[in-house]
Scaffold this motif. Sequence first.
Motif, PDB file in Angstrom:
ATOM      1  N   LEU A 166      -1.432  11.583   5.681  1.00  0.00           N
ATOM      2  CA  LEU A 166      -2.821  11.414   5.252  1.00  0.00           C
ATOM      3  C   LEU A 166      -3.676  10.841   6.379  1.00  0.00           C
ATOM      4  O   LEU A 166      -4.817  11.279   6.596  1.00  0.00           O
ATOM      5  CB  LEU A 166      -2.848  10.493   4.035  1.00  0.00           C
ATOM      6  N   ALA A 219      -1.644   9.852  -3.347  1.00  0.00           N
ATOM      7  CA  ALA A 219      -1.690  10.243  -1.935  1.00  0.00           C
ATOM      8  C   ALA A 219      -1.976  11.731  -1.802  1.00  0.00           C
ATOM      9  O   ALA A 219      -2.757  12.169  -0.940  1.00  0.00           O
ATOM     10  CB  ALA A 219      -0.372   9.884  -1.263  1.00  0.00           C
ATOM     11  N   LEU A 269      -4.907   2.269   3.893  1.00  0.00           N
ATOM     12  CA  LEU A 269      -3.676   2.649   4.600  1.00  0.00           C
ATOM     13  C   LEU A 269      -3.065   1.450   5.324  1.00  0.00           C
ATOM     14  O   LEU A 269      -1.840   1.302   5.374  1.00  0.00           O
ATOM     15  CB  LEU A 269      -3.971   3.776   5.592  1.00  0.00           C
ATOM     16  N   ARG A 273       1.887   6.727  -7.236  1.00  0.00           N
ATOM     17  CA  ARG A 273       1.428   6.537  -5.863  1.00  0.00           C
ATOM     18  C   ARG A 273       1.514   7.848  -5.079  1.00  0.00           C
ATOM     19  O   ARG A 273       0.621   8.183  -4.284  1.00  0.00           O
ATOM     20  CB  ARG A 273       2.265   5.456  -5.162  1.00  0.00           C
ATOM     21  N   LEU A 301       1.705   9.012   3.523  1.00  0.00           N
ATOM     22  CA  LEU A 301       0.548   8.222   3.927  1.00  0.00           C
ATOM     23  C   LEU A 301       0.229   8.414   5.415  1.00  0.00           C
ATOM     24  O   LEU A 301      -0.940   8.455   5.817  1.00  0.00           O
ATOM     25  CB  LEU A 301       0.783   6.746   3.621  1.00  0.00           C
ATOM     26  N   LEU A 330      -2.979   3.793  -4.919  1.00  0.00           N
ATOM     27  CA  LEU A 330      -1.951   3.717  -3.863  1.00  0.00           C
ATOM     28  C   LEU A 330      -1.084   2.475  -4.016  1.00  0.00           C
ATOM     29  O   LEU A 330       0.011   2.404  -3.451  1.00  0.00           O
ATOM     30  CB  LEU A 330      -2.608   3.712  -2.479  1.00  0.00           C
TER      31      LEU A 330
END
Length: 819
Positions: free
Chosen positions: A159, A107, A131, A103, A156, A95
């Motif tokens: 996520l 993710a 995160l 990246r 993100l 990440l």
Amino acid sequence: MAALVAAEAAAPPGPAEAAEAAETAEAAELSRALSRLLPGLEADSKLSRRRALEALQRAIEAAWPEEPAAESAAAAAGFQGPWARLLLPRLLRCLADPAEGCRALAAHLLGLGLRRAARPRDALPRLLPALVARLAGPESERGRPPETCEELRLALVQLLGLAVRLGGAALAPHLDDAVRVLRCTLLDPFAAVRRESCQCAASLARATPDHFHMQSESLIGPLMQSISHQHWKVRVAVIEATGSVIQFGNGKSVDDVLPHFAQRLFDDVPQVRQAVTCVVGGWLLDLRDRYSFFHKLIPLLLSNLEDDIPEIALTAASLWEKVGLQWQRENEDDLKDKLDFASPPPAHHPSPDNRPGLGCRELVFRNLSKILPAICHDVTDWVAGTRVKAAQLLAVLLLHAEDHVTQHLEVILRTLHRACADDDRAVVRSCTRSAELVGAFVSPEVFLKLVLPALKKSPSPSGLLILASIVRGCPREALRPHLTLIATELARPHICQGSENVRETMDALATAQDIDGRQDLYREHAGPLVEWLAASHHDWTIHSSELLQFVVVVNHAGPALGEVLPHLVPVLRSCLQPARDPQMRLRLFSSLSRVLLSAKQTVDSQGHFHHYLDTVTKDILVPNLQWHAGKTAAAIRTAAVSCLWALISSEVLSDEQIRKVQETLMPQILTSLEEDSQMTRLISCQIINTFLKTSGGVADADKLIKVYPELLKRLDDVSHEVRLAATSALVTWLACVRSDDDVKSCYQSHIQFLYRELLVYLDDPDGTVQDAVLEVLKAGSVLFPELLARETEAVIHKHRSPALCQQLLQHLQAQPPAQ
């Protein structure tokens, strides 16, 4: 027994053992596959790392075939070990990869892994800190999130939302990290990130209700900063998220949120107003400590009952009905008598078939004393939209309160009195509706004791409108015994004769009497009317209805005024004395100035006004031009000076008559040059100029010499217009000095002083004033040209620019020699 044990040992493995063996085998195979690919994540080449990530994606997808639910559970269990041991830590490190594409793939693979792992909650201790590092690092506190790519920040946050949905209550130990992320992403520059963060915050609140209240307040600030975002979808998402954050969090935050929600009721986008309606309705139904906030939440929901969009109004009505029924069920014991012996709607109820339910009525009645002060304040707010909403809400509340309105009647009537004077028709329309409801629900004995004394003390159009609306809403049989009292009060002169809106009425009256127009009507009746009014003029004040009628006659009678001067002028002389009401004098001077500007068509229509010139100047203007302390006295002097200017500009006075006025008023006008009012000083300069032009060569030398020093002082005035008016008057003053030697000799020392003073202003910073002063000097140069030349040569070297002095000298040289 030994044989039995041996038999069991020799028996084939059962289903559970077979599944475990298969799981172990599948995990081992996946681990071997991942072990071959994972070293590629450490490559120096961006392309190599990307290819390794793509290969990992294919391997994971291949290891997860479409299978029945039971077999999928087994596959998830087999995936859990390699995922947690090998894949998760390396993907989290990716990440922070320098390459944006790597990246993004990391993710995506993290989301894929969370969905396919048997125990996604096990990943939370590693996932949440990662995160935080990408979305809420130190840079984010300065407005620059560590993750620079907008789409990646969105991925993100998605996520995080996936982790919340899959982790559920297991998020409780990680609330600090999750809230820290959301506090930053709720303010992200990318609108999609804000929307996704709102959904994540709502999911987090629902997933951890037992612990979320300890963290909820820290999200309110960022949410309220986003509630006015330019994208309406963000505003909707913020409102919905706020509903969940407060529902499952700390109810004390309601006070911080309500002002922002109230502003969203004025949002141009219907979906935003709909969101506010649904959230507030949900709080009224489900908020744990909702009883503490009823008086604050009820106005927000009821305000949307009058929304322009029918769907919003229907939603608000449906939610309000549910709120009332729920409250009614929760308080059945308290409402037992009212439920068992339900009272019918009032006899004059405006909509008995749609009468609000008992619970709704009781809620409004019990909270009205807390709601009413805010509404009374907002009805007179400077923002028109706020006034309209407040007026609409007041009518809705009165419809619910019914006869309980009586105990708040004084406050309500006072509010309606102010609001009915509003320029916005929507406000007035809602307030007249409220007044009709007062008439429907309150006994006439009660409302008349409040309405009629106020109307008697200070009659106004808004007061009459309120009374008319209350009477319209009141049942006829209840009102009948009071008709005589109402009619008697309305027949009082200061009420029934107190209106300036006469044009249409006069036209209608002229038509009814077969007269050509209202001017002929005035010509026929102005004399008796002014004579009748004159009988009471000694008692007039600014509030007298007779004064109002007199002003209307003066302003609108036109040529008929020239026929009623014997009655008109004595009334003006009496009412304009310094001892009378100052506000009344200002009103009369305003009307007199207006008619004097068009004197030939008004007071001098018959050519007789000059007979009253002495009365106007000596008995009216002179007393009011005398100095008295106070702002009102200064305003009256300004009005009197304006009146004099209108008189001498009206072209109804001959030169001889103007000179007569000058003899009387010049001392007062010279004094008024020192007034604080710029308007007074300017008009005084103009009046003096006219006086001087009219006097011509017949001016008395001693009186004329007193004028120019006062005009010279005005060259230092703060007003540019006054300075120019003073120079114009000085040109006229110099023209009044006769050029024969006998007369000139008595002026020489004064002219020399004037030359010297004017030469100073020839170097003024203002170019316009310089030019005006040059014209004054040129005009005065014919009197003593040699003297002016010497004075100019003596100061030319002192000026910042000698150009105008040289121009003046050239002008003097071009003149013919004096005889």
